[in-house]
Design a protein around this motif. Sequence first.
Motif, mmCIF file in Angstrom:
data_model
loop_
_atom_site.group_PDB
_atom_site.id
_atom_site.type_symbol
_atom_site.label_atom_id
_atom_site.label_comp_id
_atom_site.label_asym_id
_atom_site.label_seq_id
_atom_site.Cartn_x
_atom_site.Cartn_y
_atom_site.Cartn_z
ATOM 1 N N ASP A 14 0.825 -1.202 0.000
ATOM 2 C CA ASP A 14 0.000 0.000 0.000
ATOM 3 C C ASP A 14 0.862 1.256 0.000
ATOM 4 O O ASP A 14 0.585 2.217 -0.727
ATOM 5 N N ALA A 15 1.909 1.253 0.839
ATOM 6 C CA ALA A 15 2.793 2.417 0.910
ATOM 7 C C ALA A 15 3.528 2.622 -0.417
ATOM 8 O O ALA A 15 3.658 3.751 -0.899
ATOM 9 N N ALA A 16 3.984 1.517 -1.002
ATOM 10 C CA ALA A 16 4.695 1.602 -2.280
ATOM 11 C C ALA A 16 3.763 2.090 -3.389
ATOM 12 O O ALA A 16 4.165 2.880 -4.248
ATOM 13 N N TYR A 17 2.507 1.633 -3.346
ATOM 14 C CA TYR A 17 1.547 2.047 -4.367
ATOM 15 C C TYR A 17 1.248 3.541 -4.253
ATOM 16 O O TYR A 17 1.183 4.248 -5.261
ATOM 17 N N ASP A 18 1.085 4.019 -3.034
ATOM 18 C CA ASP A 18 0.866 5.453 -2.838
ATOM 19 C C ASP A 18 2.044 6.265 -3.380
ATOM 20 O O ASP A 18 1.855 7.336 -3.973
ATOM 21 N N PHE A 19 3.257 5.746 -3.180
ATOM 22 C CA PHE A 19 4.442 6.434 -3.683
ATOM 23 C C PHE A 19 4.471 6.415 -5.207
ATOM 24 O O PHE A 19 4.816 7.426 -5.850
ATOM 25 N N LEU A 20 4.065 5.283 -5.811
ATOM 26 C CA LEU A 20 4.003 5.204 -7.274
ATOM 27 C C LEU A 20 3.014 6.230 -7.831
ATOM 28 O O LEU A 20 3.291 6.885 -8.840
ATOM 29 N N LEU A 21 1.879 6.376 -7.166
ATOM 30 C CA LEU A 21 0.890 7.348 -7.636
ATOM 31 C C LEU A 21 1.391 8.774 -7.469
ATOM 32 O O LEU A 21 1.087 9.653 -8.284
ATOM 33 N N PHE A 22 2.165 9.014 -6.415
ATOM 34 C CA PHE A 22 2.792 10.325 -6.220
ATOM 35 C C PHE A 22 3.733 10.635 -7.380
ATOM 36 O O PHE A 22 3.693 11.727 -7.967
ATOM 37 N N LEU A 23 4.571 9.651 -7.742
ATOM 38 C CA LEU A 23 5.472 9.839 -8.877
ATOM 39 C C LEU A 23 4.688 10.018 -10.177
ATOM 40 O O LEU A 23 5.035 10.851 -11.015
ATOM 41 N N ASN A 24 3.622 9.239 -10.319
ATOM 42 C CA ASN A 24 2.796 9.312 -11.518
ATOM 43 C C ASN A 24 2.181 10.701 -11.690
ATOM 44 O O ASN A 24 2.144 11.264 -12.794
ATOM 45 N N ARG A 25 1.724 11.273 -10.577
ATOM 46 C CA ARG A 25 1.093 12.587 -10.589
ATOM 47 C C ARG A 25 2.063 13.652 -11.083
ATOM 48 O O ARG A 25 1.738 14.475 -11.940
ATOM 49 N N TRP A 26 3.287 13.635 -10.534
ATOM 50 C CA TRP A 26 4.262 14.655 -10.911
ATOM 51 C C TRP A 26 4.827 14.429 -12.308
ATOM 52 O O TRP A 26 5.098 15.396 -13.032
ATOM 53 N N ALA A 27 4.989 13.168 -12.699
ATOM 54 C CA ALA A 27 5.475 12.885 -14.049
ATOM 55 C C ALA A 27 4.512 13.450 -15.087
ATOM 56 O O ALA A 27 4.924 14.070 -16.076
ATOM 57 N N ASN A 28 3.211 13.283 -14.860
ATOM 58 C CA ASN A 28 2.234 13.783 -15.823
ATOM 59 C C ASN A 28 2.023 15.282 -15.715
ATOM 60 O O ASN A 28 1.639 15.928 -16.698
ATOM 61 N N PHE A 29 2.314 15.855 -14.554
ATOM 62 C CA PHE A 29 2.298 17.318 -14.437
ATOM 63 C C PHE A 29 3.320 17.933 -15.385
ATOM 64 O O PHE A 29 3.027 18.868 -16.137
#
Length: 272
Positions: free
Chosen positions: A139-154
């Motif tokens: 769960d923690a790793a997935y939240d971190f992946l989504l954090f990276l995903n958010r900024w990458a697409n920004f």
Amino acid sequence: METRKRYKTIWLSDIHLGFKDCRADYLLNFLNNIECETLYLVGDVVDLWALKRTFHWPANHYEVVRALFSKASDGTRVVYIPGNHDEPMRDYVGHILGPVEIKREAIHTTVDGKRLLMFHGDCLDEHILLSKWENLIGDAAYDFLLFLNRWANFFRRRFGRNYWSLATYIKQRIPNARQVISVFEDAAVKEASRRGLDGVICGHIHQPALKNVKGLLYCNDGDWIENCTLLGETYDGTLELVQWTEHQTLLQSMTSNGGPAKAEVFPLRRAG
């Protein structure tokens, strides 16, 4: 004037309205540009887990709900199969929420006569043998992946680039993640086989797929957090796995006679 794309049947799941990483903007664009006879919502439409932690309900999340009910009111059959993130809705299985039917699972018969089992997929979690500690790490790793995903697409938007799922790209390169996906797929088709059916349609693991597994059809319509994908059935019986972002892309298709999924990726029309 460009006409709306028409499908006989559409499957959506893992929308996660109420979660900050839900791509309601893309989903709303999709709902406003398609028509279908039947729309299946295969679980995790509203993320009650996320809403319990932090209330997050922007205007476009409300507009998605409004668009779904509008389609149901205008004649589209809408069937809602709750998942684990909206599990309290399972208390209303067998009832009708306005114009929307609520079912625990269902069987869909395709144009060419294939009978496909439909469920969200959390019923298969017992087959994915992870300890509580591993789940917490996941769960923690997935939240971190989504954090990276958010900024990458920004930054991609800043440079005029289309949406791209960094989270999915990373997951597909982690051996343990690939193994979990494979175990889930095998368990899903095994359940369909046990019931004498031709395949399965599900969501849950946020990994879109359309393929043959052990001689049966395995369909996962993906999600609207990482992949922004849907499964559609055309009027000639072809199943299509489509990504709907700035541009619409056909990821896979399966012919009505059971032919192999196409591997090529090409753009569909741009939504208005």
